[in-house]
Design a protein around this motif. Structure first.
Motif, short mmCIF file in Angstrom:
data_model
loop_
_atom_site.label_atom_id
_atom_site.label_comp_id
_atom_site.label_asym_id
_atom_site.label_seq_id
_atom_site.Cartn_x
_atom_site.Cartn_y
_atom_site.Cartn_z
N CYS A 161 30.65 34.55 42.15
CA CYS A 161 29.39 34.40 42.88
C CYS A 161 28.21 34.86 42.00
O CYS A 161 28.26 35.91 41.37
CB CYS A 161 29.46 35.23 44.15
SG CYS A 161 27.98 35.14 45.15
N CYS A 184 27.32 40.77 44.43
CA CYS A 184 28.57 40.28 45.01
C CYS A 184 29.61 40.01 43.90
O CYS A 184 30.59 40.71 43.78
CB CYS A 184 28.29 39.02 45.81
SG CYS A 184 29.78 38.24 46.45
N CYS A 233 29.31 32.44 46.62
CA CYS A 233 30.58 32.44 47.34
C CYS A 233 30.40 32.04 48.80
O CYS A 233 29.29 31.75 49.24
CB CYS A 233 31.21 33.82 47.24
SG CYS A 233 30.43 35.04 48.31
N CYS A 252 26.05 34.44 50.41
CA CYS A 252 25.19 35.03 49.38
C CYS A 252 24.01 34.12 49.03
O CYS A 252 22.94 34.60 48.69
CB CYS A 252 25.99 35.34 48.13
SG CYS A 252 27.05 36.75 48.39
ZN LIG Z 1 28.83 36.20 47.02
#
Ligand SMILES: [Zn+2]
Length: 175
Positions: A125, A130, A146, A150
């Motif tokens: 990601c 993240c 992801c 996000c």
């Molecule tokens: Zn993410």
């Protein structure tokens, strides 16, 4: 392999490979390691190098560029694997039934993904808080974030930053 890269969870601030015992638990729960084998700090260091290297490799898949990943290459070279005849075809298999063989199986999953042309869909990601490894199922392999929203978080953050920037001159005017 994706689970292995995701043993570090930036969101929760946890790392399943924080201890040698944690590494053993991970490998056992993924049926990569028979019960009797002990994991050492040396094994854990190798696992962390492999994880970091694979993480870097998945980052490259966003742009599909070639890059020498020396650290990854080094850890891959030390994994105990050998070509074998499996009865119906040639396979690459670990020559060690312990922790090193288990790490080799993690790396072999990356080889299989490439053979299946799935490799380039494996990414981490792009949201810096993240970095979760995910599988990009979009038609043109264009996803950056992801499945945990996000993309929206980044958008909201950019929106708030813009609002703050808009408000800032007004506040200065008041003072
Ligand atoms: Zn993410």
């Amino acid at each position: 392999m994706r689970d292995f890269v995701n043993t570090v969870d930036r969101d929760l601030g946890t790392d399943a490979l924080a201890t040698a015992a944690g590494l053993a638990d991970f490998l056992r729960s993924h049926a990569l390691l028979p019960g009797a084998h002990r994991t050492t700090e040396r094994h854990r260091a190798a696992a962390l190098r492999l994880r970091e290297g694979l993480h870097e490799a998945l980052e490259l898949n966003h742009v599909g560029q070639d890059a020498p990943l020396t650290a990854l290459d080094e850890v891959l070279r030390q994994l105990p694997v050998r070509l074998r005849w499996a009865g119906d075809g040639v396979v690459v298999a670990p020559t060690d039934g312990g922790v090193e063989g288990a790490l080799a199986q993690v790396a072999l999953a990356a080889l299989e993904a490439r053979a299946a042309e799935d490799w380039w869909r494996l990414k981490v990601c792009a949201f810096d808080e993240c970095e979760w490894a995910f599988y990009d199922q979009s038609k043109n392999r264009s996803r950056s974030y992801c499945e945990y929203g996000c993309g929206n978080k980044v958008k909201t953050r950019a929106y708030r930053a813009r609002q703050r920037a808009d408000r800032a001159p007004a506040l200065r005017g008041v003072r």
